[in-house]
Design an enzyme around this catalytic site. Sequence first.
Site: not given
Length: 858
Positions: A570-572, A574-578, A713
């Site tokens: 789904l996304g990424e 600075q520290f990891g990914e979804v 957000d």
Amino acid sequence: TIMHLFLLLILHATAAVGQIDPAHCRYALGMEDGRIRDEDITASSQWYETTGPQYARLNREEGEGAWCPQGQLEPSDTQYLQVDLGRLTFLTVVGTQGRYARNSGNEFARAYRLNYSRDSVLWKSWKSRLGKEVIQGNKNAYESVINDLHPPVIARHVRLIPVTKPSTAVCMRVELYGCPWDDGLISYSAPEGQLLMAPGYPVASLNDSTYDGAHERRRLLGGLGQLTDGVVGLDDFLVTRQLQVWLGYDYLGWRNDSLGAPGHVEMDFLFDKQRNFTSMKVHSNNMFSRGVKIFSSVTCWFKPRLIASWEAEPVTFKTVLDDRNPSARYVTVPLRRRAARALRCRFFFADVWMMFSEISFQSGGKPLPSSSCFSLLSVGCVFARLYFLPDPSASGRPDDGNTPILIGCLVTIILLLVIIIFLILWCQYVCKVLEKVDFLSHPDVGQVWVSSGGLLISSLRSPPVASQRAVQDGVLARPSLVSIWMTQPSLSPPTACGGGYAEPDVTQCTPHQGFHGPAPHYAETDIVRLQGVTGSNMYAVPALTVDSLTRKDISAAEFPRQQLVFREKLGEGQFGEVHLCEAEGLPEFLGEGSPLPDGDGCSVLVAVKQLRPDATSQARNDFLKEIKIMSRLNDPNIIRLLCVCVTSDPLCMVTEYMENGDLNMFLSQREMESTLTHANSIPSVSLSDLLHMSVQISSGMKYLASLNFVHRDLATRNCLLDRRLTIKIADFGMSRNLYSSDYYRIQGRAVLPIRWMAWESILLGKFTTASDVWAFGVTLWEIFTLCKEQPYSLLSDEQVIENTGEFFRNQGRQIFLYAPPLCPPSLFELMMRCWSRDIPDRPTFEGLYQALRPHVGP
């Protein structure tokens, strides 16, 4: 830090210029008020000394009251009044009067033509978009007539040529309106635009119809046109912003297989002087359903001087192609501060067609020489020769001179390093001082400095010419500013609790301490901002919730990692990914009564946040803190933490994910329910559906506000939706490339969703529940526009920041989002309350929920 602040100001200053809106670039250039000097106003002739060109000033009565050419003007005569504007100018409006001379004169020009030049050598004749050269003038000697130039022109020298049919005496007074052309671009060359003829679609002519240069061998040479007229093309290139023009008018476009060099379009850009280029912004169409995409990559070469050769090392930039969002958009190409007088760029096709509507350049003023570092060393070597070389008259063996020169160069380098270290330490000191101050007002000039993570903002501009279109299409009615200074603020000085602002040493304001806003603002030292995998934060929460944390504090169950089946990323951050995953056996694992996403099978769609094994220790600790925070959230409209994988690396948290994805994508693919949508099986939503979504989001935010959580957000991209239209608020938007254009990226700082942020969040760095209320108003606006466009879509990011300065000044110039056609008036009034300038005037989420709830049936 102060360095981040400097970077933001530099980026704002360089990116703001060159983005000109003709509807609001309407500032008087100085004929009436005398800023244009007498010696800069000349004429082909004058009748008397007292009717010379220096008296051609609008609304002025000096001399005999106007400029009058000698003798009776014949239809064949070419008399002119010439004005030197002193610099390249984006000219949008011309105002004229006749000679009134306190009721003793009655001469005026009924019509005139306009010629202009950028170098005082090559003169061009202005033509309207329909090819007309004559502009209607005055009907009497005293009333001024204001004529908009469609298209506007970029010029330094302007000539007004009165036109008459009968032989008559003519006199003129003039004012010119526009704004500085900071781009410095004086011409571009490109292949001629082409016709788009596709089966089932009307013919679109994608030529540059207002180009003022030459047309040779199917190439545009030496002029400017529609790529610099300030008119940004719409998402559908067949729809135009002008009336009575042909289809495709707003775009210049080319077909991939019709050029002599297939695969790319080559364009040359010439500037008024050598500049230090930071970026190029290209507005490109992306209607991929008709074979149109933004360019796949661009390569630019640089020429420092006109007589020089193109430098061998180009700058290459690859774009991120988007096959999901057909919206036209600006593509920013970094140019790495390369110095040049001319650029040559090759734009490479990503599909059959490529279409541009605007191109602008940002530069950092006068560039340093390309050998600036060596120049500094040379200075040191000069000093070395002055102070270290031996006296030729001295006795002894002469030295060859190399050693003293080397010593001098090394001393120079050391001195430069010392100066740099001193500046860094000084900046850190100033930053610490500024952190203790929110406002400093100068009594003489009424200027305001904003610190504590905010911006330094200023505005020194004269008001624009009166126009019936003071604000059009939501575009900011001010030109781009190098920096914003907030003058004469009406904001009262902040107090520790009364206005929702906290000093750095204040712990927490509670309601009985005098806080009148919707929720307390926590001091910076008492806020925990969770970095998570995106490098930013989901919620800002009171520190007491995570003051002590160990793995045994994590209440979520440990799920077998091997039962998570990857579906898509789904996304990424600075520290990891979804990741979107299927969790096999999750219903049985959690048991009855546990929170479950919708789904009746054994596999359930989940979102998995995964921390990189090489993440920093701070990021790792924040990740565990976020797990603890998420485990506390228990509301039907907030995304739920289901389980975790933390016994081994990489650390993972598993949260709900709905099959309908996020609300932005869901709504943008639908139309309002009608007989037509039913007949054609078009995906649709009803007004009651939209109201139901609004109530659910307000309910979820009411729950967060009750815990003093600040989301920071809130937007439709962060609202997930299931098949029953149940909404759950999440935080994945910032990590997804699909929504990268919704965030303002600043080097060295986290990205900011400025189009959803309250003015105090952008300018002062203050995030409270009240700023979430502001974002909720923007989210409502998204919902009732069916997410068809971005908030403030006609404003650049820099203009959005400028608009926040107008909210601060509160002088009635701030631009609000327009009322969506689908939105009931009472609901838009509620949105406007969310965007109240003063924080206490904004509703609470409890009040918003109570106001929205009656609109939804039981």
